[in-house]
Design an enzyme around this catalytic site. Sequence first.
Site, mmCIF file in Angstrom:
data_model
loop_
_atom_site.group_PDB
_atom_site.id
_atom_site.type_symbol
_atom_site.label_atom_id
_atom_site.label_comp_id
_atom_site.label_asym_id
_atom_site.label_seq_id
_atom_site.Cartn_x
_atom_site.Cartn_y
_atom_site.Cartn_z
ATOM 1 N N THR A 53 43.803 29.159 25.971
ATOM 2 C CA THR A 53 44.871 29.658 27.698
ATOM 3 C C THR A 53 45.808 29.928 27.092
ATOM 4 O O THR A 53 45.956 31.457 25.824
ATOM 5 C CB THR A 53 45.412 27.583 26.823
ATOM 6 N N VAL A 109 49.177 20.966 20.924
ATOM 7 C CA VAL A 109 48.381 20.032 20.942
ATOM 8 C C VAL A 109 49.014 20.501 18.109
ATOM 9 O O VAL A 109 48.793 19.242 17.871
ATOM 10 C CB VAL A 109 47.518 19.647 21.257
ATOM 11 N N ASN A 149 34.115 23.832 16.867
ATOM 12 C CA ASN A 149 35.442 24.591 17.230
ATOM 13 C C ASN A 149 35.243 25.223 15.168
ATOM 14 O O ASN A 149 36.669 23.844 15.386
ATOM 15 C CB ASN A 149 36.040 24.606 18.447
ATOM 16 N N CYS A 154 44.012 29.868 19.545
ATOM 17 C CA CYS A 154 44.952 28.435 19.577
ATOM 18 C C CYS A 154 46.565 29.428 19.817
ATOM 19 O O CYS A 154 47.295 29.870 18.632
ATOM 20 C CB CYS A 154 44.541 28.205 17.931
ATOM 21 N N ASN A 198 50.339 22.973 27.092
ATOM 22 C CA ASN A 198 50.102 21.518 26.068
ATOM 23 C C ASN A 198 50.222 22.923 24.112
ATOM 24 O O ASN A 198 50.299 23.334 24.436
ATOM 25 C CB ASN A 198 47.954 21.387 25.337
ATOM 26 N N THR A 207 40.001 21.636 31.121
ATOM 27 C CA THR A 207 41.147 20.424 31.902
ATOM 28 C C THR A 207 40.348 19.648 32.607
ATOM 29 O O THR A 207 41.128 18.752 32.787
ATOM 30 C CB THR A 207 42.663 20.881 32.207
ATOM 31 N N GLY A 257 38.206 29.039 32.202
ATOM 32 C CA GLY A 257 39.156 29.059 32.497
ATOM 33 C C GLY A 257 39.642 28.965 34.136
ATOM 34 O O GLY A 257 39.421 28.438 35.239
ATOM 35 N N GLY A 258 40.028 26.657 33.556
ATOM 36 C CA GLY A 258 40.513 26.363 35.218
ATOM 37 C C GLY A 258 39.265 26.601 35.969
ATOM 38 O O GLY A 258 39.184 25.802 37.762
#
Lengths: 255, 304
Positions: B193, B71, B99, B130, B69, B266, B243-244
């Site tokens: 990420t 964004v 955040n 980010c 992503n 996610t 994470g995942g």
Amino acid sequence: MAKIILNFQIIDNKQINKDFFILDLLADTSLPEIFPGQFVQVRIEDSPGTFLRRPFSVHDIDPSNNTIKLLIQIAGNGTRALSKMKKDSFLNIILPLGNSFSIPPKNEKALLVGGGCGIAPLMYLAKYLKSNSCEFEILMGFRNKDRIIEYEEYSKLAKVYLTTEDGSEGEKGFVTNHSILLKNRYNRIYCCGPDSMMKAVAEYSHINKIHCEVSLENLMACGIGVCLCCVVNTINGNVCSCTEGPVFNINNLKW
Amino acid sequence: MVNLGINIGQLHFKNPVITASGTFGYGSEFADFFDVNRLGGIILKGTTLEPREGNPYPRMAETSSGMLNTVGLQNKGVDYFERNIYPLVSAFNTNVIVNVNGNCIEEYVELAKRINNLERISAIELNISCPNVKMGGMVFGTNPDSAREVTRAVRAVYNKSLIVKLSPNVTNIVDFAKIAEEEGADSVSLINTLLGMAIDIDTLKPSLSTVTGGLSGPAIKPVALRMVWQVAKAVRIPVIGIGGIMNADDAIEFILAGASAIQIGTASFIDPQASVKVLEGIERFLLNRGFSDISELIGYVNRK
């Protein structure tokens, strides 16, 4: 309208040509109220490489039998896996998502314009308009004669005009070249198709001062307004097409 | 009965399941799907001092077992947040965490001060990781000196729980975790990420408008788990694993590696109920395996 997650049984999976198929799905409980233009998010379990849900507009709905139909184009691994799913298997679906098409006042005449898989949401819209005694016609564009889908089905609901890019059926050219646009005057246009087609229809509508709504098909992850990936640039800035759309009045879009 | 409660700084969480920033909106988007108050906490969409339009479309690309992503921190700014969002999230009966992002240290500090005044916000997650903004974000989180400087500056003005969200796009994430700890952070959350890229071979162009973006989803889980394990051994402050994580089994792995809490990111896109299912699964696991307190699992693999 509350969104829910439902399991649907595939009661029919019908290939209608090389690229398109229709899923006929039965909900395991009563359907929520769904309006024309709204979409669903389908989870595809058994497709390696398909991580996210896939959004599809509602093609048709039968609330009394709790069934919906999805008209889907095979565009990648996810849709290919769906096209091969067996009757009686199950799909996990979130619905109803997004906004819907407006319903025209009684004295207006509407034109539904669809191109390729963009005709998908127009079936339910056409049936809805018909049940509300609205006057409307349909204009569909395809690449060539072999790509035409659902012509007979739409013809049962209203007069259907056709264009093909090579002239093998209907008038030659794009939908915006069709002579009907010169002859007939419409008060309202609903359009779904490739971006280039929607932009051309939007421009035609703008020049002729016709109320026009387009249904966008932006890439999205969540479908519920939190990933902020499906944004479209509007007069109000970037907004999610999954919650503020997928249907937009062209006057709000910065195209 | 099992005890799922954990503490981060002075802040108590009724259970270790938190939703990750940018994947859970402002919480109300999930009200149709489950009672958000069941979660240990929710971390709201990344907020900045000024409104941000974010990056152009396309912002997303699906990848093998994950997604990219870009964004770019689209949000309406802190004024709008205080006026329109804070009153709504104040009604939640769980920890609500903001955040926090900025282009420069002054912006982070000013925003932290503003959030400090909001009684119902339990903590801030300092986002120095980010990958999708030109200034700020990962620029701070991949340079030890600026990571230290921004953490110190925010710590000086923020007196509730401070969580620093770390970037995996560094040579040694442990160094950054230690810096956060030294500068008084109450916790570190990791990982943000991983910087990635995809190309559309039909159009012959990058799939994302900004070319590169942040990779999330199960594809990054082994990397995230390794980093959580490394960091948990190296710092004394609680670690929040991200994470995942798609299910309770994934979450339990992170807890065994040393995470005191975990974030669901996610996964909420694919199953809006993912977070609450993870919570139920963790509880079931403890019961089935005869554990009575989540603390018995935290860092289990690191014990001699």
